[in-house]
Design an enzyme around this catalytic site. Structure first.
Site, PDB file in Angstrom:
ATOM      1  N   GLU A  39       2.946   6.021  -2.059  1.00 49.79           N
ATOM      2  CA  GLU A  39       3.994   5.607  -2.978  1.00 49.79           C
ATOM      3  C   GLU A  39       3.320   4.701  -4.013  1.00 49.79           C
ATOM      4  O   GLU A  39       2.624   3.760  -3.640  1.00 49.79           O
ATOM      5  CB  GLU A  39       5.083   4.833  -2.224  1.00 49.79           C
ATOM      6  CG  GLU A  39       6.234   4.506  -3.129  1.00 49.79           C
ATOM      7  CD  GLU A  39       7.357   3.718  -2.457  1.00 49.79           C
ATOM      8  OE1 GLU A  39       7.345   3.537  -1.229  1.00 49.79           O
ATOM      9  OE2 GLU A  39       8.243   3.279  -3.213  1.00 49.79           O
ATOM     10  N   ARG A 264      -1.738   3.324  12.824  1.00 47.08           N
ATOM     11  CA  ARG A 264      -2.212   2.792  11.557  1.00 47.08           C
ATOM     12  C   ARG A 264      -3.324   1.791  11.805  1.00 47.08           C
ATOM     13  O   ARG A 264      -3.440   1.243  12.902  1.00 47.08           O
ATOM     14  CB  ARG A 264      -1.073   2.182  10.767  1.00 47.08           C
ATOM     15  CG  ARG A 264      -0.507   0.898  11.339  1.00 47.08           C
ATOM     16  CD  ARG A 264       0.823   0.502  10.704  1.00 47.08           C
ATOM     17  NE  ARG A 264       0.710   0.160   9.296  1.00 47.08           N
ATOM     18  CZ  ARG A 264       1.344   0.830   8.312  1.00 47.08           C
ATOM     19  NH1 ARG A 264       2.093   1.861   8.583  1.00 47.08           N
ATOM     20  NH2 ARG A 264       1.214   0.447   7.082  1.00 47.08           N
ATOM     21  N   LYS A 274       1.784  -3.672   1.634  1.00 47.85           N
ATOM     22  CA  LYS A 274       1.684  -3.759   0.180  1.00 47.85           C
ATOM     23  C   LYS A 274       2.584  -4.859  -0.380  1.00 47.85           C
ATOM     24  O   LYS A 274       2.249  -5.499  -1.365  1.00 47.85           O
ATOM     25  CB  LYS A 274       2.050  -2.414  -0.452  1.00 47.85           C
ATOM     26  CG  LYS A 274       0.904  -1.413  -0.357  1.00 47.85           C
ATOM     27  CD  LYS A 274       1.158  -0.192  -1.211  1.00 47.85           C
ATOM     28  CE  LYS A 274       2.066   0.758  -0.485  1.00 47.85           C
ATOM     29  NZ  LYS A 274       2.093   2.091  -1.111  1.00 47.85           N
TER      30      LYS A 274
HETATM   31  P1  ATP Z   1       3.841  -0.362   3.076  1.00 45.07           P
HETATM   32  O1  ATP Z   1       2.639  -1.248   3.020  1.00 45.07           O
HETATM   33  O2  ATP Z   1       4.904  -0.782   2.140  1.00 45.07           O
HETATM   34  O3  ATP Z   1       4.297  -0.084   4.475  1.00 45.07           O
HETATM   35  P2  ATP Z   1       2.439   2.092   3.038  1.00 45.07           P
HETATM   36  O4  ATP Z   1       1.134   1.388   3.198  1.00 45.07           O
HETATM   37  O5  ATP Z   1       3.022   2.862   4.156  1.00 45.07           O
HETATM   38  O6  ATP Z   1       3.475   1.049   2.503  1.00 45.07           O
HETATM   39  P3  ATP Z   1       2.366   4.498   1.487  1.00 45.07           P
HETATM   40  O7  ATP Z   1       2.081   4.611   0.049  1.00 45.07           O
HETATM   41  O8  ATP Z   1       3.642   5.037   1.999  1.00 45.07           O
HETATM   42  O9  ATP Z   1       2.294   2.965   1.749  1.00 45.07           O
HETATM   43  O10 ATP Z   1       1.166   5.096   2.316  1.00 45.07           O
HETATM   44  C1  ATP Z   1       0.580   6.323   2.023  1.00 45.07           C
HETATM   45  C2  ATP Z   1      -0.037   6.908   3.245  1.00 45.07           C
HETATM   46  O11 ATP Z   1      -0.998   6.016   3.796  1.00 45.07           O
HETATM   47  C3  ATP Z   1       0.980   7.178   4.309  1.00 45.07           C
HETATM   48  O12 ATP Z   1       0.804   8.503   4.761  1.00 45.07           O
HETATM   49  C4  ATP Z   1       0.674   6.210   5.396  1.00 45.07           C
HETATM   50  O13 ATP Z   1       0.887   6.786   6.654  1.00 45.07           O
HETATM   51  C5  ATP Z   1      -0.788   5.887   5.187  1.00 45.07           C
HETATM   52  N1  ATP Z   1      -1.071   4.515   5.569  1.00 45.07           N
HETATM   53  C6  ATP Z   1      -0.498   3.415   5.064  1.00 45.07           C
HETATM   54  N2  ATP Z   1      -0.954   2.315   5.678  1.00 45.07           N
HETATM   55  C7  ATP Z   1      -1.854   2.725   6.599  1.00 45.07           C
HETATM   56  C8  ATP Z   1      -2.674   2.061   7.561  1.00 45.07           C
HETATM   57  N3  ATP Z   1      -2.673   0.730   7.694  1.00 45.07           N
HETATM   58  N4  ATP Z   1      -3.475   2.817   8.342  1.00 45.07           N
HETATM   59  C9  ATP Z   1      -3.489   4.143   8.203  1.00 45.07           C
HETATM   60  N5  ATP Z   1      -2.752   4.830   7.326  1.00 45.07           N
HETATM   61  C10 ATP Z   1      -1.932   4.142   6.529  1.00 45.07           C
END
Ligand code: ATP
Ligand code: MG
Length: 558
Positions: A39, A264, A274
């Site tokens: 996003e 994650r 974020k």
């Molecule tokens: P927020 O920090 O607001 O929770 P987000 O990090 O999930 O947002 P996205 O832009 O939705 O942000 O993430 C894009 C992709 O990255 C998603 O498929 C998510 O599963 C993956 N992702 C995000 N954070 C992690 C993480 N810490 N480890 C592994 N994959 C991640």
């Protein structure tokens, strides 16, 4: 490691196992198609790098395809700046997403048509409850939800209202479109979730074409379906959203990717959400999203990390089904290992102490040979100027040393790396009793490589010529937080490390660094790995970031 066909190859992780099985059973007609769906509401961080490396790695290893798709369904938090930074970071990591970047917002019309289809099937309805009322009637894990009084509107009325929502007849929040599933489902995600909400706001790509926007839960599975994704890999928190995605895809009878969840990445001594990273930026705890202390990809890049080191890190940590906290030291190990192999060695003195070699000829300048990289003989050698006045590190001299101190002390000898053995004869102090200069003698017979003496000393220290070295600013970074897991604290900002940045303004570096360009990486011998800062370094003023410290490798004991 050499690959050998006769060896039994073990799948890299449980996702590889699933894909190998799918290829055996021809589940997807031999196709493997993954994606990374950020996003655009912030910069990417090291957790995203894990997801990119995993998804792109799978596409590459199975000769499949990999999409970069922006999940740009919420106009309120999204910006073009984020889109651009994300594209740059994904490219920098080396993930090839083919000819073009994809945008979920390009599918808005299709999503709208599918919503109409669900209304026509009696599977979606327009609801007039406010966001708060919807939350209140949702129930809890132990209490079933309450059905909305608008749940049984006729199909005709729903079609009419939904169209008028799209036309902009209603203000923000006045109505939503909800899926008609089951208000008493044990899975809260299935309790008539919202599919569309009214947001009168310009979209960064669609302009003012839309004033209804799809929710993540409605849109996400559709996006994967439209693109023909085979393995839709996401983090664990979406495990209990999967039944909802399945419901939408099954009700519509459209192509149905397989969702696979993994844990994650959580990294110690930092935060990864974020929303929180944005706060650190907006409230000026750090110098932007690319501050070298940030766990963002742009921050790590500015800190001196390489794409290869980040890829290696994601390999080391692997892919698991259970959440854990990964030690920041593993990330540092990955970059240290990489820079050890490739970084040019140079001499730099962070906190200089002048040394005068009282028996060295006044105007003499010698050029001594220095090895550029002991790990890589092809890197060759360079010449370092040596003369009567040099600087050493303040910490390499002690007046009252503890036992086993092998660096310089009064009356003792130490070797200057690539040059001579010197002996400290006299300590010069100022009126405050602070040491300002050392008077030493050097032993001409001990020149490195060509000396005739076989004298040996235990300590070897680094130095720079007082007359040839360049002034530089050096930024030393420490952990951004004082506790291991700030992410789990409500008051996480109370644990920000006030001393995470130390700026040394009058360090000295060897003259060969006059040619160093922003982003160039070096090992400052005995001190660590440093890179030229891409934001503040100029021709007139060199600025270095310490990427990671090093273990002192050539003084036997410190
Ligand atoms: P927020 O920090 O607001 O929770 P987000 O990090 O999930 O947002 P996205 O832009 O939705 O942000 O993430 C894009 C992709 O990255 C998603 O498929 C998510 O599963 C993956 N992702 C995000 N954070 C992690 C993480 N810490 N480890 C592994 N994959 C991640
Ligand atoms: Mg997310």
């Amino acid at each position: 490691m050499k690959s050998n066909d006769s060896e039994i190859k073990r799948p890299k992780n449980f996702i590889y196992e699933i894909i190998e099985e799918d290829l055996k059973t021809n589940k997807w007609g031999g196709r493997v198609h993954t994606r990374f769906p950020p996003e655009p509401n912030g910069y990417l961080h090291i957790g995203h790098a894990k997801s990119i490396c995993l998804n792109y790695g799978i596409a590459k290893d199975f000769n499949g395809k990999f999409n970069l798709r922006f999940d740009d369904t919420n106009p309120e938090k999204e910006e073009t700046e984020y889109v651009e930074s994300i594209i740059e970071d994904v490219k920098w990591l080396g993930a090839d997403f083919g000819e073009k970047v994809l945008y979920a917002s390009d599918y808005f019309e299709q999503m709208y048509l599918w919503a109409v289809e669900l209304i026509k099937k009696g599977k979606a309805y327009v609801c007039d409850l406010s966001a708060e009322e919807i939350r209140e009637t949702r129930g809890t894990l132990t209490v079933p939800g309450k059905e909305s009084p608008y749940r049984n509107r006729s199909i005709e009325e729903n079609l009419d209202l939904f169209e008028r929502m799209r036309k902009g007849e209603f203000p923000n929040g006045a109505k939503t479109l909800r899926a008609k599933i089951d208000m008493s489902s044990p899975n809260l995600n299935l309790r008539d979730p919202v599919m569309y909400r009214i947001i009168h706001q310009e979209h960064h790509r669609q302009g003012n074409k839309w004033c209804i926007y799809p929710t993540y839960d409605w849109a996400h599975g559709l996006e994967d379906s439209i693109e023909g994704i085979t393995h839709s890999i996401c983090t664990l928190e979406f495990e209990n959203h999967r039944p909802l995605y399945d419901w939408f895809l099954n009700e519509l009878g459209i192509y149905h990717p397989q969702q696979i969840e993994f844990a994650r990445l959580n990294l110690s001594y930092t935060v990864m959400s974020k929303r929180r990273l944005l706060q650190l930026v907006q409230e000026k705890y750090v110098d932007g999203w690319d501050d070298p202390r940030m766990p963002t990809i742009s921050g790590l890049r500015r800190r001196g990390y390489t794409p290869q080191a980040i890829r290696n890190f994601t390999e080391i940590i692997g892919v698991a089904k259970r959440d854990a906290l990964t030690d920041y030291a593993l990330l540092e190990y990955a970059i240290r290992d990489e820079l050890n192999k490739h970084a040019q060695r140079v001499m730099a003195v962070l906190r200089p102490l002048k040394v005068k070699l009282i028996n060295y000829p006044d105007d003499k300048i010698e050029y001594v040979d220095a090895i550029n990289n002991p790990e890589d003989p092809s890197a060759g050698t360079r010449k370092l100027p040596f003369c009567k006045e040099i600087f050493i590190e303040q910490t390499d001299f002690m007046e009252n040393p503890p036992k086993g101190y092998y660096r310089l002390t009064q009356g003792a000898e130490v070797r200057l790396r690539y040059a001579y053995i010197i002996k400290c004869e006299k300590v010069i102090k100022n009126n405050n009793g602070e040491i300002v200069e050392l008077h030493c003698t050097y032993d001409p017979a001990t020149k490195s490589g060509s000396g005739t003496s076989n004298k040996k000393v235990k300590g070897v220290i680094h130095w720079v010529s007082a007359h040839h070295s360049l002034k530089a600013e050096v930024r030393l970074y420490d952990r951004l937080f004082t506790i291991e897991n700030p992410g789990e604290k409500e008051n996480w900002k109370d644990y920000i490390n006030p001393n995470s940045l130390e700026i040394i303004t009058d360090a000295l570096v060897e003259p060969s660094l006059s040619n160093a360009k922003p982003g160039d990486k070096f090992q400052f011998e005995r001190l660590g790995y440093f890179c030229v800062d891409t934001k503040y370094s100029t021709k007139e003023k060199l600025v270095f970031n310490r990427t990671v410290s090093i273990k002192d490798s050539w003084t036997k004991k410190s």
